[in-house]
Design a protein around this motif. Structure first.
Motif: not given
Lengths: 711, 711
Positions: B254-281
């Motif tokens: 959460d400190s690294v990934f975020g949209p442009p302007g968010s102050g986080r250094p990387i605007d990116g996603i993982d080639g294999h979705p999985e973390v998203e449903t895990a983060l909801v849990e």
């Protein structure tokens, strides 16, 4: 019998050695008009001339300069076999240099054999404007200079001496092409290491490491293509420059590879067979028996686990024991071409039997209707018996070419016409689909179906034609086959001349020259005229195609409808110059079904006419997709010549309907008694227009299918 | 309405947040005998206990010790995601620790609902001796200690406090398993870097490089599985140790990934979705809204070209605009599970509509009869609409699991039974085939056909069961689903209890407890007894399976045959303890046909009975292959209980014949009028014995097919 003035050896691949056991010898031939001349014009005026610029843009030539130390920079390309793109182009260019100028006219006084007008097949193709959609992969831009000269006339060529040219081939190589060949041969020679080794990937990327990764390194595979190019260059131009490079590399390999106890350091084989058939050709060209011995050694070491035992590398089972083709299709087919070569040159009966057995198993169980081979994208594998998918048919263009190479060797070895039956089918369908009508775009894989709603992955395995590939094995392979096509057309033996493929042009055996005029495959009449003949009787053998159910031969006042033996109709007599033989093959369009074990096409038929497989394309059937269409197999097929379409084709028109399927909810499976009503009963009538498969994907992107459901 | 004493929240995955918009809430359930208890016994006594030794042998645990600096050596394994094998095993073990001891008996006084004897389904499986053929890949030997305790009884367990246990689940975790979990949790915690980052591949092989290869690096994918394991561990044991590790990693992300302007250094996603449903849990478990926000950010960034725009990575088109599932099946399905989670927790109507649309498109056009998903081996891709091959069906076991995860979220979100229809089909077929009856061998891919003469490539994509995989994603994924299976069985809302899947055991809503006794799927009678109930009326909703054409419900003196609304039969009344409801589902075996656009099965039918898809295996049909067999669809099907076979199955017997095909020469295609005669007319009669698809490949290697030609 005395030789006629014109009876010179053929220039092309497979020149038999002095001890050959082949039943037939390759005969010279020339193509001067008609269907194949149009395709060869694209090859000669577009594909081959564009080659050097594309190889430059993709980095292949740069790599050679890097290896020679005449340039600086990074290796370009993703594979250890990128050098072979250069070698295959050189081979193509060499065969092209041996050609007569294309576009040659039928000489005055020759009769067009059929009252119908020939479609515009002999024109440079049109109607296939190259869209800008596909970029050359790997950030390679096609240079401006590589644009296709649409409809360009053959440039005036400087005549040059060519001792091997067939009689109807005026020796007139293209000076520009000859210069390009010379320049690139110099690049290749410059990249060779002092001891003969040559592979830019290993020299530049792997720090000179050699033969440590035989499974994937492709070092001998690359050597094989170099040798083939060198043999072609020597045969076509008489120059020994590239042949010297190839021999030096072959000698190096011969000093390194050999069985245990041979004193050579490595007992090994290449993960990709290719060098074997090339070594046989090198033996044929040089007379050096040790190249033949080396080829024999390599062929026999496959299947013994030297590479880990994978079918992919042809290492699971020895050819002599194999019961069906398997693994990577191109690897299997090049290896089998070499087996046929060895059986031909050494008389190895066991190897011949194995090749015959495997050819029969392949055609019976693993060949698509188009002649395409390879059922799996993954590992470019043959797949299981009768596993012949449509949308995922791999049918690599290179596999079609390798199949033709193997079958031609089998045809010469055995004298049986079935091998040329498969060659014809493959040439007109699975092979020719690999290149666009304009000679500028390519298919690596050749599916038999593209579904409605297809999401194309792009890249090398795209179902859309592409300007060049990251793995660019297919385009120069197509070029070399088209440029040497006349060498797969005819053969001779002591009794006469055998015509394997029907073209407009000339066939020349050791004994005689026969002129042929035809609009085949659009029309079924082939008019043959004896131009040169000895006084003694000899046999003119005509292949009656396997697909043909009705034919007639007129020879003077006589008419023959048989007998056909081993696929041949044989006419033995004393011939005089001017004698005419007219073969009429019925081209009634037909509906074809498959062996019921081919699950993928159960309940379907395909449209064929003569040697051509047809397909439907979405672009010809607006108002809905192709996957809802059903053909009415009870209604007659009609033929319609369309000079305006796809460079001039004969279409087949069939009756069909478009299903109206009820909305079945979210689950597409239901008890049999709840299945949708018969589509013929409630479908909308649609006229189906089938075009030759080879011409598909030359208009807008869309769906396509060869096999059509009947209900 | 007052809660009953037993109405406690479920322990398993998908615990809804306080603002959830779900129509239904997960309800507690327990499985105590019957079909699924036998499968879960293999999981509990064989698969899960063998996990640590297999993970040790394959090097996964070694890698964690290397990263922690407590061991020396080289990284082991070929993939950047090998840590997830450990995480998924931990999740499985955690759910297992929350289980009642299996093998619990039906309490005294309970009636067996059907006069027929239950097949031996509740016994530990037998008849599936593990051959020694398959070595664990990568030189990994299965240690002796990992031998399956065939037929072993559940060990006596030490009771341990478990606040979340469902009422019928006596808290009795296995002490040995708990100790193993503790040991491996410590290994994971030890490998974590101070700032929370954790990925042994990048720490050990890539020199600590992070997030430079998002397309293939799987770093967030690994984080997702870690988070899921941690949530399971926390829910099941109350321990916060692994949850602390997961939160620290999630906070780092959460400190690294975020949209442009968010102050986080990387605007990116993982080639294999999985973390998203895990983060909801993780949001659900911790109440921290920023995990939900991070999941929302990731889901919405797919489809915008951040990874190059490939469908493979779900990056070609945003979910909100997509019209069909595409690309890598597991990637697509995990992403859609996350979309359903987000729609549930945030009320995002557009995302819900997209998920509903894509589920419908997937089931209608891209789902195999078994519930299997993924038509291509290459890129593990969904393929095109209606492209559903049999022999090359990929149908990865993980895709079946991901499909169940997604559908369960959709079932809760929408309240519609169709989602649980697909779950049932997938559980009994496409999922369960992934593990052998003895719990020791696995299938990564789940084809619907293995041809006569099949040459198996071995390796992960083998059609033969394998002890472990180089890419071992599937086995621990099966383990975690089987260990948490009771959490996919029932739901509740303010009006009552919904039974989604029929098992022998108990279902407990916030309001009531219902006991269930059944031999389903062998018998169609499910006897439900109300054990606890409030005084107020409530609704017991029974899913009437989509496949079921005939059912009856007896409730006291009344009988119902409808209405069925959205897949539910709803019984609203005032209930008393001891009230009985008997659901009778007709299990008449049936022949199923496919939508005619599914070209691969044209002219074929499949045998089904209840939720089970059947298949033929070569081993049951000696004297010839399966590919010559034709079923006579006009003759009735018979049912035969076979307690001796495959751990006890009901077989379906059909009439068929074996074709006698004439020798057609070397070419398997011929004009329609020359095709072989109708096989029924000249075939040899054969009795066909069909076994449930889930049980295939538990005997000798051989051919198999689900779809059978009718002519």
């Amino acid at each position: 019998m005395p030789r006629t003035r014109s009876a010179l050896p053929a220039t092309g691949p497979v020149r038999l050695g002095p001890d050959s056991r082949a039943a037939l010898r390759p005969a010279a031939a020339g193509i001067d008009t008609g269907f194949w001349q149009a395709r060869r014009a694209s090859n000669a005026h577009v594909s081959i001339p564009q080659g050097p610029a594309l190889l430059e843009a993709a980095g292949n030539l740069h790599n050679l300069r890097l290896a020679a130390g005449t340039a600086a920079g990074e290796f370009q390309g993703a594979y250890p076999f990128v050098d072979t793109d250069v070698y295959k182009w050189l081979e193509a260019a060499a065969w092209q240099l041996a050609q007569a100028p294309d576009g040659a006219q039928v000489p005055d006084g020759a009769q067009v054999p059929d009252g119908a007008q020939a479609p515009d097949g002999a024109q440079a193709p049109h109607g296939a404007q190259a869209p800008d959609r596909d970029q050359v992969p790997g950030d390679v831009q096609a240079p401006d200079g590589a644009q296709a000269p649409h409809g360009a006339q053959a440039p005036v060529r400087d005549p040059a001496p060519n001792q091997d040219a067939a009689p109807n081939q005026a020796p007139a190589p293209d000076a520009d092409l000859a210069a390009e060949v010379g320049r690139i041969v110099d690049l290749v020679a410059g990249a060779q290491q002092p001891d003969g080794y040559l592979n830019t990937w290993f020299q530049l990327v792997k720090g000179g490491e050699r033969y440590k990764d035989l499974r994937w390194g492709h070092e001998l595979y690359c050597a094989g293509h170099l040798i083939q190019a060198a043999v072609a260059h020597h045969r076509a131009t008489g120059s020994g420059e590239l042949l010297d490079v190839a021999r030096k590399f072959a000698d190096h390999i011969d000093s390194v590879f050999g069985p245990p106890g041979s004193g050579r350091p490595i007992d090994g084989i290449d993960g990709h067979p290719e060098v074997e058939t090339a070594l046989v050709e090198l033996y044929r060209e040089t007379g050096e028996r040790r190249y033949l011995d080396l080829a024999t050694y390599f062929v026999d070491r496959y299947g013994h686990g030297l590479l880990g035992g994978e079918a992919y590398c042809q290492d699971r089972v020895p050819l002599r024991e194999a019961t069906n083709v398997e693994g990577h299709a191109v690897r299997q087919l090049y290896l089998l071409a070499a087996a046929a070569d060895l059986a031909t040159e050494t008389g190895d009966a066991e190897l011949r039997t194995a090749a015959e057995r495997l050819w029969h198993a392949m055609t019976t169980t693993k060949t698509h209707l188009t002649g395409g081979l390879g059922a799996h994208h993954e590992e470019e594998d043959f797949g299981d018996p009768y596993e012949l998918p449509n949308e995922r048919a791999y049918c690599e263009t290179c596999a079609a070419i390798a199949s033709i190479q193997w079958s031609w060797r089998m045809a010469l070895l055995t004298g049986e016409a079935r091998y040329s039956d498969l060659i014809e089918r493959t040439l007109f369908n699975g092979f020719l689909a690999g290149v666009s009508l304009d000679g500028e775009r390519w298919l690596y894989v050749n599916p038999l179906q593209v579904r409605d709603g297809h999401t194309d992955p792009g890249g090398d395995q795209s179902a859309r034609r592409t300007r060049w590939f990251r793995c660019a094995c297919c385009p120069p392979n197509v070029m070399r086959l088209l440029a040497s096509l006349e060498h797969y057309l005819a053969s001779s033996d002591d009794n006469g001349l055998q015509i394997h493929q029907y073209v407009s042009g000339r066939y020349a055996s050791d004994l005689a020259v026969v002129r042929s005029e035809t609009d085949y495959p659009w029309h079924g009449t082939i008019a043959l005229t004896v131009e040169e003949t000895p006084a003694e009787p000899w046999t003119l053998s005509l292949r009656i195609p396997q697909w043909c159910r009705d034919f007639r031969v007129r020879c003077g006042q006589e008419t023959y409808e048989g007998p056909v033996t081993d696929g041949w109709l044989r006419l033995e007599r004393t011939w005089s110059p001017g004698d005419q033989v007219v073969l009429e093959l019925s081209l009634e369009p037909r509906l074809t079904a498959a062996d019921p074990r081919v699950d993928a096409v159960r309940g379907c038929v395909a449209i064929e006419r003569g040697p051509l497989v047809y397909c439907l394309e979405g672009v010809d059937h607006p108002g809905g997709g192709l996957d809802d269409i059903v053909i009415d197999a009870t209604r007659p097929l009609a033929v319609k010549h369309r000079p305006d379409l796809l460079g001039g084709v004969t279409t087949v028109v069939a009756a069909g309907s478009r299903r109206h399927l009820p909305d079945a909810g979210w689950w597409p499976y239901a008890p049999v008694d709840e299945s949708p009503a018969s589509p013929q009963q409630d479908g909308e009538a649609v006229e189906l227009t089938a075009v030759p498969y080879y011409a598909w994907a030359n208009r807008e992107d869309g769906s396509m299918r060869v096999w059509l459901p009947t209900s």
